[in-house]
Design an enzyme around this catalytic site. Sequence first.
Site, PDB file in Angstrom:
ATOM      1  N   LYS A   1     -13.989  19.792 -51.173  1.00  0.00           N
ATOM      2  CA  LYS A   1     -14.866  18.655 -50.863  1.00  0.00           C
ATOM      3  C   LYS A   1     -14.179  17.313 -51.070  1.00  0.00           C
ATOM      4  O   LYS A   1     -14.554  16.316 -50.463  1.00  0.00           O
ATOM      5  CB  LYS A   1     -16.149  18.717 -51.699  1.00  0.00           C
ATOM      6  CG  LYS A   1     -17.093  19.823 -51.243  1.00  0.00           C
ATOM      7  CD  LYS A   1     -18.542  19.553 -51.582  1.00  0.00           C
ATOM      8  CE  LYS A   1     -19.412  20.590 -50.880  1.00  0.00           C
ATOM      9  NZ  LYS A   1     -20.812  20.466 -51.074  1.00  0.00           N
TER      10      LYS A   1
ATOM     11  N   LYS B   1     -17.389  27.289 -42.921  1.00  0.00           N
ATOM     12  CA  LYS B   1     -18.765  27.656 -43.275  1.00  0.00           C
ATOM     13  C   LYS B   1     -19.756  26.766 -42.532  1.00  0.00           C
ATOM     14  O   LYS B   1     -19.472  25.587 -42.309  1.00  0.00           O
ATOM     15  CB  LYS B   1     -18.924  27.452 -44.787  1.00  0.00           C
ATOM     16  CG  LYS B   1     -20.237  27.903 -45.344  1.00  0.00           C
ATOM     17  CD  LYS B   1     -20.280  27.718 -46.840  1.00  0.00           C
ATOM     18  CE  LYS B   1     -20.786  26.339 -47.206  1.00  0.00           C
ATOM     19  NZ  LYS B   1     -21.657  26.284 -48.366  1.00  0.00           N
TER      20      LYS B   1
ATOM     21  N   LYS C   1     -25.019  22.412 -44.057  1.00  0.00           N
ATOM     22  CA  LYS C   1     -26.148  21.587 -43.613  1.00  0.00           C
ATOM     23  C   LYS C   1     -25.802  20.118 -43.444  1.00  0.00           C
ATOM     24  O   LYS C   1     -26.479  19.397 -42.729  1.00  0.00           O
ATOM     25  CB  LYS C   1     -27.350  21.772 -44.540  1.00  0.00           C
ATOM     26  CG  LYS C   1     -27.108  21.346 -45.972  1.00  0.00           C
ATOM     27  CD  LYS C   1     -28.383  21.451 -46.774  1.00  0.00           C
ATOM     28  CE  LYS C   1     -28.149  22.015 -48.154  1.00  0.00           C
ATOM     29  NZ  LYS C   1     -27.052  21.425 -48.922  1.00  0.00           N
TER      30      LYS C   1
END
Length: 332
Positions: A113, A194, A197
């Site tokens: 991240k 992945k 959202k």
Amino acid sequence: MDKKTILSGIQPSGNLCIGNYIGALKHWNKLQKDYESIFLVVDMHAITTNQVPSELRKRCLSFVAQYIACGINPEKNDIIIQSHNSHHAELMWILSCFTYQGELSRMTQYKSKSKNLKNINTGLFTYPILMAADILLYQADLVPVGSDQKQHLELSRDIAQRFNKHYTDTFKIPEPFIPKNGSRIMSLQNPNNKMSKSDSNSNNIISLLDDPNLIRKKINRAVTDSGSELTFDKKNKPGLSNLITIYKALTSDSIDVIEKRFLGKMYSHFKSDLADIIIETLSPIRDEYNMLIKDKDYLMKILAKGSNNGFRKSRNTISKVYRKVGFLPKLK
Ligand code: AQP
């Protein structure tokens, strides 16, 4: 015998997507029958990345309505907004004094991240300690985790064991709950990543609130691989295999059965069936959501009940912890 406690949460960043449904909400729905369940909307985690305040507020309420629309019973279980219970932040501070910098820098989620960020905030780095506080605060027995969160749960266990050893038994050591049919859903356009959202490209995800036309369009556009045979082969056909995984998760059909059903048929035939299945699954959720989201008072009452119950449970843990570390109690 008392039911065991299960705890899980999702951060309100982006739109809940079919990955969250298959990887989390669908399992929560089953688990709530056998466990005392706490479902969190972890808004404090969400601000580790940039959020527009008014949107974050709206999204929190929207997530609560979506949890309920996916079948979570708000009377029987507690749905809690993380920031409504200040014990999360309080416990996090104490646990951070029992966590090593080296442990945090080994977390793969932090590494991925923070990869493209210029100014990496400390919250992103200490995120796993807040997650440990979420879990240990309510003395959860079991934590449903996707493969991406396993490392964080492992760290929560290490921190709890360290604290228990340093003082005396204080925290229950949580066990991971790995769903039997747990699947990792991948992005529709980049099946090696992945499905997330908060992906800025909405074509990569099917949101729980997408309308049928949009769902069909996104599935039609989803990357498939060269060839014409419908076979599950993650390495050579990651796009197609991802779509088969979604089909399997929503129908409970085995891969074998799915492959046979579409033998000799075109990919477009499979995609059209898959779109139907997704629409059938999500339409009742969307309808229920549209009713719930209009009733803000009801949702706020559910949250008040959740945080009051949660606060009562977590107060025991936090006072025990304060006593053990040597904080002077205040006069009541
Ligand atoms: N693609 C996925 N396949 C299966 N399960 C998934 N989950 C998330 N994406 C998939 C599961 O949903 C829950 C969401 O947890 P989270 O919001 O705390 O964090 P996350 O894993 O970082 O989810 P996202 O969707 O990727 O969020 P963003 O984009 O905001 O970072 C977890 O149970 C997770 O396993």
